[in-house]
Design a protein around this motif. Structure first.
Motif, PDB file in Angstrom:
ATOM      1  N   VAL A  30       0.855  -1.175   0.000  1.00  0.00           N
ATOM      2  CA  VAL A  30       0.000   0.000   0.000  1.00  0.00           C
ATOM      3  C   VAL A  30       0.899   1.235   0.000  1.00  0.00           C
ATOM      4  O   VAL A  30       1.953   1.253   0.655  1.00  0.00           O
ATOM      5  CB  VAL A  30      -0.950   0.007   1.218  1.00  0.00           C
ATOM      6  N   ARG A  31       0.505   2.256  -0.773  1.00  0.00           N
ATOM      7  CA  ARG A  31       1.252   3.515  -0.796  1.00  0.00           C
ATOM      8  C   ARG A  31       0.331   4.615  -0.278  1.00  0.00           C
ATOM      9  O   ARG A  31      -0.768   4.823  -0.795  1.00  0.00           O
ATOM     10  CB  ARG A  31       1.719   3.850  -2.207  1.00  0.00           C
ATOM     11  N   HIS A  32       0.797   5.328   0.748  1.00  0.00           N
ATOM     12  CA  HIS A  32       0.027   6.422   1.329  1.00  0.00           C
ATOM     13  C   HIS A  32       0.888   7.670   1.361  1.00  0.00           C
ATOM     14  O   HIS A  32       1.984   7.702   0.787  1.00  0.00           O
ATOM     15  CB  HIS A  32      -0.482   6.048   2.723  1.00  0.00           C
ATOM     16  N   LEU A  90      -1.543  -0.821  -3.849  1.00  0.00           N
ATOM     17  CA  LEU A  90      -2.749  -0.006  -3.810  1.00  0.00           C
ATOM     18  C   LEU A  90      -2.362   1.403  -3.377  1.00  0.00           C
ATOM     19  O   LEU A  90      -1.545   1.563  -2.455  1.00  0.00           O
ATOM     20  CB  LEU A  90      -3.764  -0.598  -2.843  1.00  0.00           C
ATOM     21  N   VAL A  91      -2.957   2.397  -4.008  1.00  0.00           N
ATOM     22  CA  VAL A  91      -2.496   3.768  -3.836  1.00  0.00           C
ATOM     23  C   VAL A  91      -3.575   4.642  -3.199  1.00  0.00           C
ATOM     24  O   VAL A  91      -4.708   4.709  -3.702  1.00  0.00           O
ATOM     25  CB  VAL A  91      -2.082   4.378  -5.194  1.00  0.00           C
ATOM     26  N   ALA A 134      -2.321   6.812 -10.740  1.00  0.00           N
ATOM     27  CA  ALA A 134      -2.984   5.502 -10.687  1.00  0.00           C
ATOM     28  C   ALA A 134      -3.556   5.238  -9.300  1.00  0.00           C
ATOM     29  O   ALA A 134      -3.023   5.708  -8.294  1.00  0.00           O
ATOM     30  CB  ALA A 134      -1.998   4.402 -11.061  1.00  0.00           C
ATOM     31  N   LYS A 135      -4.643   4.466  -9.255  1.00  0.00           N
ATOM     32  CA  LYS A 135      -5.189   4.066  -7.958  1.00  0.00           C
ATOM     33  C   LYS A 135      -4.725   2.682  -7.533  1.00  0.00           C
ATOM     34  O   LYS A 135      -4.889   2.295  -6.381  1.00  0.00           O
ATOM     35  CB  LYS A 135      -6.707   4.139  -7.961  1.00  0.00           C
ATOM     36  N   LEU A 149       5.992   3.735  -8.314  1.00  0.00           N
ATOM     37  CA  LEU A 149       5.424   2.738  -7.412  1.00  0.00           C
ATOM     38  C   LEU A 149       6.344   1.546  -7.197  1.00  0.00           C
ATOM     39  O   LEU A 149       6.419   0.995  -6.092  1.00  0.00           O
ATOM     40  CB  LEU A 149       4.081   2.257  -7.951  1.00  0.00           C
ATOM     41  N   LEU A 150       7.064   1.145  -8.251  1.00  0.00           N
ATOM     42  CA  LEU A 150       7.925  -0.036  -8.162  1.00  0.00           C
ATOM     43  C   LEU A 150       9.369   0.300  -7.820  1.00  0.00           C
ATOM     44  O   LEU A 150      10.163  -0.600  -7.525  1.00  0.00           O
ATOM     45  CB  LEU A 150       7.879  -0.814  -9.483  1.00  0.00           C
ATOM     46  N   GLY A 151       9.714   1.574  -7.872  1.00  0.00           N
ATOM     47  CA  GLY A 151      11.093   1.962  -7.605  1.00  0.00           C
ATOM     48  C   GLY A 151      12.049   1.525  -8.700  1.00  0.00           C
ATOM     49  O   GLY A 151      13.239   1.307  -8.444  1.00  0.00           O
ATOM     50  N   VAL A 152      11.533   1.387  -9.914  1.00  0.00           N
ATOM     51  CA  VAL A 152      12.335   0.944 -11.068  1.00  0.00           C
ATOM     52  C   VAL A 152      12.111   1.935 -12.203  1.00  0.00           C
ATOM     53  O   VAL A 152      10.965   2.249 -12.532  1.00  0.00           O
ATOM     54  CB  VAL A 152      11.910  -0.471 -11.516  1.00  0.00           C
ATOM     55  N   ASP A 153      13.174   2.448 -12.803  1.00  0.00           N
ATOM     56  CA  ASP A 153      13.039   3.406 -13.903  1.00  0.00           C
ATOM     57  C   ASP A 153      12.546   2.694 -15.153  1.00  0.00           C
ATOM     58  O   ASP A 153      13.252   1.863 -15.740  1.00  0.00           O
ATOM     59  CB  ASP A 153      14.381   4.096 -14.175  1.00  0.00           C
ATOM     60  N   LEU A 154      11.330   3.049 -15.575  1.00  0.00           N
ATOM     61  CA  LEU A 154      10.738   2.463 -16.775  1.00  0.00           C
ATOM     62  C   LEU A 154      10.408   3.565 -17.768  1.00  0.00           C
ATOM     63  O   LEU A 154       9.839   4.591 -17.392  1.00  0.00           O
ATOM     64  CB  LEU A 154       9.455   1.697 -16.422  1.00  0.00           C
ATOM     65  N   ASP A 155      10.776   3.368 -19.021  1.00  0.00           N
ATOM     66  CA  ASP A 155      10.391   4.297 -20.076  1.00  0.00           C
ATOM     67  C   ASP A 155      10.006   3.494 -21.307  1.00  0.00           C
ATOM     68  O   ASP A 155       9.941   2.259 -21.269  1.00  0.00           O
ATOM     69  CB  ASP A 155      11.511   5.302 -20.380  1.00  0.00           C
TER      70      ASP A 155
END
Length: 498
Positions: free
Chosen positions: A120-122, A351-352, A361-362, A411-417
């Motif tokens: 969960v991210r708050h 979940l956000v 994103a939620k 959210l994942l702590g991974v650089d995505l492009d």
């Protein structure tokens, strides 16, 4: 005759319907064969109802306005993978879904998700979602995984629930109101709000308690605390461990099996076929489909509230405004390749909270981390990420794929492009998810009472039965049982069977 004139003729020849009164229509239906039962709506509720009716030997025709059946249970193809385009798991607190799966011969395909669980991210950060909870409500407020999210002060306040009089929160109309009074606002903001947002796409302070969890209020009254009520409700789960399960190959395979068996039993499924109206006739019901009419003994409505108002414009039924309150949700599926994702940095997903900054994103589901069968299908190094957008009151970003890549990175702590992107797809769900606000349950009870006064008319679906596959299946099977029970008690042959 044009569709507009056809509808006018239908209305002119029918007249306003009154409870228990047959109204005259055209002498004979044209173009479509009469049937015993017409089911309007091919979502899971309509499919299950039609299937049960067909199993009982009744002739049934199902009309679906879109090009496919299943509603929010559907599939799409992304990067040569057949994936769920909507729901991808189901709750196992009851046996409702498992029993249907058993009846369809799919039991061997039931699988549990990765036990690592979700995060969960708050507003204060991210942490694993407490494992022993219900809609984010902790069963053990002082447990270590709860304290990690709430902090010592928030956890202590939540634990006061065990000491409060059982009457506290007993009159709360909303889920957020109940949890606030018994466990405090920190539990709502950091746990309940992101979970409720992911499930119902709405704020818990606007979500009717008795619609979200019908058994919770009574359980609190019996046990004396919210935490104990959660423990008792979770203890009745059909299977131990995870609160959800899925199907190898995707949940959409349930819909495909259901339709195949319905047609095997003689049921007729017509997609891309919108029903325009329905009204009582001297010998049952007439349903207007395009420029044609079909006669039936029984009509089952399994459509959103707004469609019910339109279809029953000629019937003495008042559809309450709350029936049309729905959410628009967008699901973005990304198939990416990045070695850092092999470690599953946020378990099965996250979940956000709406209070978390920097993310639109939620929810995010790391689908290849959640389901072992999907990881095997995707192959080494490829990952399927699903991000959902839309909480019922916010604008959706215009570039959803670009937004999803940025959100997934945070959210994942991974650089995505886009260099990591293999393929993507965006699916929209509109008017498919009811948003039960205070008063919704009572309004639906009134609506069902009005429908029951119309001989041969039946109602089912998430609007009246509740959100979630288990609630919808239970409601559909109950509707079919009532329909068949009335048929059994009727004197003489049914008109469509003569």
């Amino acid at each position: 005759m044009t569709g507009r004139h056809s509808l006018e003729f239908f209305a002119a020849t029918s007249g306003p319907a009154r409870p228990g009164t047959a109204q005259p229509l055209m002498a004979e239906p044209t173009g479509l064969e009469p049937t015993s039962v017409v089911v309007i709506g091919g979502g899971i509720a309509g499919l299950v109802t039609a299937w049960e009716v067909a199993r009982a030997g009744r002739a049934v025709t199902l009309f679906e306005a879109t090009s496919s059946v299943g509603g929010c249970i559907a599939r799409h193809r992304v990067a040569d993978l057949d994936l769920d385009a909507g729901a991808e798991s189901f709750a196992i607190a009851t046996r409702a879904v498992l029993d249907l799966i058993d009846d369809l011969g799919l039991s061997s395909r039931v699988v549990s998700p990765n036990p690592a669980g979700a995060w969960v991210r708050h507003a204060r950060g991210s942490a694993p979602l407490p494992t022993d909870s219900l809609l984010g409500i902790p069963a053990h407020p002082l447990a270590g995984d709860v304290r990690r999210v709430l902090g010592p002060i928030g956890a202590t306040r939540a634990a006061l629930d065990l000491l409060l009089p059982r009457r506290v929160g007993g009159t709360a109309a909303t889920l957020g109101g109940m949890v606030t009074r018994r466990m405090g606002r920190t539990v709502v903001k950091r746990l309940v709000e992101p979970v409720a947002g992911g499930v119902y796409s709405t704020d818990p302070d606007e979500l009717e308690l008795d619609s979200a969890q019908p058994a919770l209020r009574a359980a609190v009254s019996r046990t004396g605390s919210l935490a104990t009520a959660v423990r008792r409700l979770r203890a009745t789960s059909a299977r131990p461990g995870s609160a959800v399960a899925g199907l190898t190959g995707g949940l959409y395979t349930l819909v495909e099996a259901l339709r195949a068996d319905l047609e095997r039993l003689g049921g007729l499924v017509l997609t891309d076929t919108a029903v325009r109206a329905a009204a009582q006739a001297a010998d049952g019901w007439r349903v207007l489909v395009g420029d044609d009419q079909v006669g039936a003994d029984d009509v089952v409505l399994a459509v959103p509230g707004a469609d019910i108002s339109r279809i029953l414009a000629l019937v003495d039924v008042d559809v309450p405004p709350t029936a049309a309150v729905t959410n628009t949700v967008r699901l973005v599926t990304l198939v990416v390749e990045h070695p850092a994702l092999d470690a599953h940095p946020r378990g099965t997903g996250i979940l956000v909270s709406r209070h978390a900054s920097g993310v639109a994103a939620k929810a995010l589901t790391h689908a290849t981390a959640k389901w072992a069968w999907l990881a095997q299908a995707a192959g080494p190094g490829r990952h399927v990420l699903r991000l959902s957008y839309g909480r019922g009151d916010d604008d959706l970003p215009s570039d959803l794929v670009g937004t999803a890549l940025r959100d997934a990175s945070v959210l994942l702590g991974v650089d995505l492009d886009r260099s990591h992107l293999i393929d993507s797809d965006v699916i929209g769900w509109t008017s498919a998810l009811p948003r039960p606000q205070p008063g919704h349950r009572a309004a639906m009870a009134t609506l069902k009472g009005q429908i029951a006064q119309q001989p041969g008319l039946h109602l089912t679906g998430s609007m009246v039965d509740g959100t979630g596959l288990a609630a919808v299946i239970t409601g559909a099977r109950t509707a079919a049982t009532r329909l068949l029970s009335v048929t059994t008690q009727a004197d003489g042959p049914r008109p469509a069977d003569r």
